[in-house]
Design a protein around this motif. Structure first.
Motif, mmCIF file in Angstrom:
data_model
loop_
_atom_site.group_PDB
_atom_site.id
_atom_site.type_symbol
_atom_site.label_atom_id
_atom_site.label_comp_id
_atom_site.label_asym_id
_atom_site.label_seq_id
_atom_site.Cartn_x
_atom_site.Cartn_y
_atom_site.Cartn_z
ATOM 1 N N VAL A 14 0.831 -1.206 0.000
ATOM 2 C CA VAL A 14 0.000 0.000 0.000
ATOM 3 C C VAL A 14 0.864 1.255 0.000
ATOM 4 O O VAL A 14 0.613 2.214 -0.741
ATOM 5 C CB VAL A 14 -0.949 -0.010 1.225
ATOM 6 C CG1 VAL A 14 -1.695 1.319 1.327
ATOM 7 C CG2 VAL A 14 -1.940 -1.158 1.117
ATOM 8 N N LEU A 15 1.917 1.261 0.836
ATOM 9 C CA LEU A 15 2.782 2.438 0.906
ATOM 10 C C LEU A 15 3.540 2.645 -0.403
ATOM 11 O O LEU A 15 3.705 3.778 -0.862
ATOM 12 C CB LEU A 15 3.767 2.293 2.068
ATOM 13 C CG LEU A 15 4.729 3.457 2.282
ATOM 14 C CD1 LEU A 15 3.952 4.734 2.593
ATOM 15 C CD2 LEU A 15 5.722 3.153 3.393
ATOM 16 N N ARG A 16 3.996 1.560 -1.011
ATOM 17 C CA ARG A 16 4.741 1.674 -2.269
ATOM 18 C C ARG A 16 3.858 2.265 -3.374
ATOM 19 O O ARG A 16 4.316 3.112 -4.163
ATOM 20 C CB ARG A 16 5.261 0.297 -2.684
ATOM 21 C CG ARG A 16 6.304 0.353 -3.794
ATOM 22 C CD ARG A 16 6.849 -1.018 -4.121
ATOM 23 N NE ARG A 16 7.484 -1.631 -2.960
ATOM 24 C CZ ARG A 16 6.989 -2.689 -2.327
ATOM 25 N NH1 ARG A 16 5.861 -3.254 -2.739
ATOM 26 N NH2 ARG A 16 7.618 -3.202 -1.287
ATOM 27 N N LYS A 17 2.594 1.833 -3.420
ATOM 28 C CA LYS A 17 1.679 2.397 -4.423
ATOM 29 C C LYS A 17 1.469 3.887 -4.189
ATOM 30 O O LYS A 17 1.411 4.678 -5.137
ATOM 31 C CB LYS A 17 0.338 1.664 -4.360
ATOM 32 C CG LYS A 17 0.357 0.253 -4.928
ATOM 33 C CD LYS A 17 -1.049 -0.342 -4.891
ATOM 34 C CE LYS A 17 -1.061 -1.732 -5.524
ATOM 35 N NZ LYS A 17 -2.432 -2.322 -5.516
ATOM 36 N N HIS A 18 1.364 4.265 -2.927
ATOM 37 C CA HIS A 18 1.139 5.674 -2.611
ATOM 38 C C HIS A 18 2.353 6.522 -2.982
ATOM 39 O O HIS A 18 2.208 7.621 -3.554
ATOM 40 C CB HIS A 18 0.830 5.819 -1.115
ATOM 41 C CG HIS A 18 0.719 7.232 -0.650
ATOM 42 N ND1 HIS A 18 -0.268 8.098 -1.095
ATOM 43 C CD2 HIS A 18 1.488 7.958 0.223
ATOM 44 C CE1 HIS A 18 -0.121 9.277 -0.518
ATOM 45 N NE2 HIS A 18 0.939 9.228 0.288
ATOM 46 N N LEU A 19 3.544 6.027 -2.686
ATOM 47 C CA LEU A 19 4.761 6.776 -3.007
ATOM 48 C C LEU A 19 4.999 6.862 -4.509
ATOM 49 O O LEU A 19 5.632 7.812 -4.994
ATOM 50 C CB LEU A 19 5.965 6.127 -2.318
ATOM 51 C CG LEU A 19 5.951 6.165 -0.782
ATOM 52 C CD1 LEU A 19 7.163 5.435 -0.217
ATOM 53 C CD2 LEU A 19 5.906 7.604 -0.280
ATOM 54 N N ASN A 20 4.490 5.886 -5.262
ATOM 55 C CA ASN A 20 4.627 5.906 -6.725
ATOM 56 C C ASN A 20 3.589 6.797 -7.395
ATOM 57 O O ASN A 20 3.561 6.909 -8.620
ATOM 58 C CB ASN A 20 4.522 4.492 -7.283
ATOM 59 C CG ASN A 20 5.723 3.633 -6.910
ATOM 60 O OD1 ASN A 20 6.808 4.150 -6.636
ATOM 61 N ND2 ASN A 20 5.524 2.322 -6.899
ATOM 62 N N GLY A 21 2.722 7.413 -6.603
ATOM 63 C CA GLY A 21 1.745 8.343 -7.148
ATOM 64 C C GLY A 21 0.455 7.721 -7.627
ATOM 65 O O GLY A 21 -0.334 8.392 -8.312
ATOM 66 N N GLU A 22 0.217 6.469 -7.291
ATOM 67 C CA GLU A 22 -1.042 5.827 -7.699
ATOM 68 C C GLU A 22 -2.207 6.392 -6.887
ATOM 69 O O GLU A 22 -2.065 6.637 -5.681
ATOM 70 C CB GLU A 22 -0.957 4.312 -7.514
ATOM 71 C CG GLU A 22 0.064 3.641 -8.413
ATOM 72 C CD GLU A 22 -0.015 2.132 -8.325
ATOM 73 O OE1 GLU A 22 -1.074 1.620 -7.911
ATOM 74 O OE2 GLU A 22 0.982 1.462 -8.670
ATOM 75 N N PRO A 23 -3.345 6.636 -7.535
ATOM 76 C CA PRO A 23 -4.491 7.213 -6.809
ATOM 77 C C PRO A 23 -5.081 6.224 -5.807
ATOM 78 O O PRO A 23 -4.950 5.004 -5.952
ATOM 79 C CB PRO A 23 -5.488 7.526 -7.933
ATOM 80 C CG PRO A 23 -5.146 6.562 -9.028
ATOM 81 C CD PRO A 23 -3.645 6.381 -8.956
ATOM 82 N N LEU A 24 -5.742 6.762 -4.807
ATOM 83 C CA LEU A 24 -6.407 5.931 -3.810
ATOM 84 C C LEU A 24 -7.677 5.325 -4.403
ATOM 85 O O LEU A 24 -8.245 5.852 -5.373
ATOM 86 C CB LEU A 24 -6.766 6.765 -2.583
ATOM 87 C CG LEU A 24 -5.591 7.315 -1.765
ATOM 88 C CD1 LEU A 24 -6.106 8.274 -0.696
ATOM 89 C CD2 LEU A 24 -4.813 6.181 -1.134
ATOM 90 N N PRO A 25 -8.147 4.217 -3.867
ATOM 91 C CA PRO A 25 -9.386 3.599 -4.387
ATOM 92 C C PRO A 25 -10.567 4.555 -4.270
ATOM 93 O O PRO A 25 -10.615 5.411 -3.377
ATOM 94 C CB PRO A 25 -9.571 2.371 -3.498
ATOM 95 C CG PRO A 25 -8.217 2.081 -2.938
ATOM 96 C CD PRO A 25 -7.540 3.401 -2.806
ATOM 97 N N THR A 26 -11.520 4.407 -5.168
ATOM 98 C CA THR A 26 -12.712 5.258 -5.134
ATOM 99 C C THR A 26 -13.737 4.775 -4.122
ATOM 100 O O THR A 26 -14.534 5.572 -3.606
ATOM 101 C CB THR A 26 -13.364 5.303 -6.525
ATOM 102 O OG1 THR A 26 -13.664 3.951 -6.952
ATOM 103 C CG2 THR A 26 -12.419 5.942 -7.540
ATOM 104 N N ASN A 27 -13.739 3.471 -3.815
ATOM 105 C CA ASN A 27 -14.672 2.957 -2.819
ATOM 106 C C ASN A 27 -14.349 3.562 -1.455
ATOM 107 O O ASN A 27 -13.199 3.534 -1.019
ATOM 108 C CB ASN A 27 -14.574 1.433 -2.761
ATOM 109 C CG ASN A 27 -15.528 0.832 -1.747
ATOM 110 O OD1 ASN A 27 -15.215 0.755 -0.557
ATOM 111 N ND2 ASN A 27 -16.686 0.396 -2.219
#
Length: 302
Positions: A14-27
């Protein structure tokens, strides 16, 4: 510990996705879970002295609680029509124990005791109470289940789609189990212990929204009983008719007929063709109330 490694991998992903700039889930619920994981990673970095400043997210960390529960007809349909007898028994066992999927996917025989089951799940080690139905299922189960998380999730979704049960998840079995216990009169404290919640407050937060409709129904029924009592005090309802109202909660035929006893109405219909109800044919008024005034010959006028 396998559980610790799995948790670490989840937080790292989860942290790696956030640091790579991936958007948060819409749900909303998934988004709140990701935010909690990200903030927990920042807090851990501060405690370990790895960072000097935490860039935590300030969005909603609670999300929207899921309120889907199965009806009795949906449960019966799943119990009868889910294919693969081995998986069918797993679905039944999950409902009759209220256990989480991760707690019963890999049950070890040595963890089964008389009337209880020792499991390791979300809250660590806990004891699950085995009901009569669950005891019968697990006694006839050989070998015991050994499923992965993905298999349970995908297999259950495939089955409910085939049965045309909409918006269904495996965890909804657990929620339905808890709600049915509360509706049957079990205290919220006992339900909390059976479900393995850390506190009663957690149980209240999950099930209070689900009980809103039940509270409204109870208020409606209590109002109808209060109205009946008031009519009894005024002497406008026959005693025998009032007993029927209390039992049935609604007495539409009586209310439509001006709160007249149903047996008296039947007698009037039978005699209406032979005895005209003209003013001259009515009996004279006396000290005692007549059936024409009270509507029921069994009730003296008060």
């Amino acid at each position: 510990c396998i559980r610790d490694r799995t948790t670490c991998d989840l937080y790292s992903l989860v942290l790696r996705k956030h640091l790579n700039g991936e958007p948060l889930p819409t749900n909303p619920t998934s988004r709140a879970i990701h935010i909690r994981h990200i903030n927990a990673c920042w807090n851990w970095g501060l405690k370990q002295g790895l960072i000097s400043e935490a860039h935590k997210l300030s969005d909603d960390t609670i999300g929207e609680a899921r309120q889907r529960v199965f009806t009795k007809s949906e449960l019966d349909l799943m119990f009868d029509k889910v294919r693969n007898e081995h998986f069918n028994s797993f679905v039944k066992f999950a409902y009759y124990t209220g256990a989480r999927s991760g707690e019963i996917r890999n049950i070890q025989p040595e963890n089964i005791t008389d009337g209880s089951l020792i499991v390791f799940g979300k809250t660590g080690r806990r004891i699950i109470k085995i009901s009569t139905q669950a005891s019968t299922i697990i006694a006839n189960q050989s070998p015991l289940w050994s499923y992965s998380k993905d298999y349970v999730c995908h297999r259950f979704k495939k089955e409910v789609r085939r049965l045309k049960i909409k918006d269904a998840r495996f965890h909804d079995l657990r929620r339905t189990f808890g709600l049915n216990l509360i509706k049957q009169g079990m205290s919220i404290y006992k339900v909390s212990k059976l479900l393995g919640h850390k506190s009663v407050r957690t149980t209240e937060q999950h099930y209070a929204p689900l009980l809103t409709s039940e509270i409204e129904d109870m208020e409606y029924k209590s109002q109808s009983i209060t109205t009946t009592k008031r009519m009894l005090e005024r002497g406008s309802v026959c005693r025998k008719a009032s007993a029927t109202i209390k039992k049935m909660k609604l007495a539409k035929p009586m209310m439509r007929r001006g709160l007249v006893h149903s047996e008296e109405m039947k007698r009037r219909r039978r005699t209406s063709s032979t005895r005209p109800r003209s003013p001259s044919s009515r009996p004279p008024s006396s000290g005692k109330a007549s059936s024409w005034l009270t509507g029921c010959p069994r009730c003296p006028r008060r």
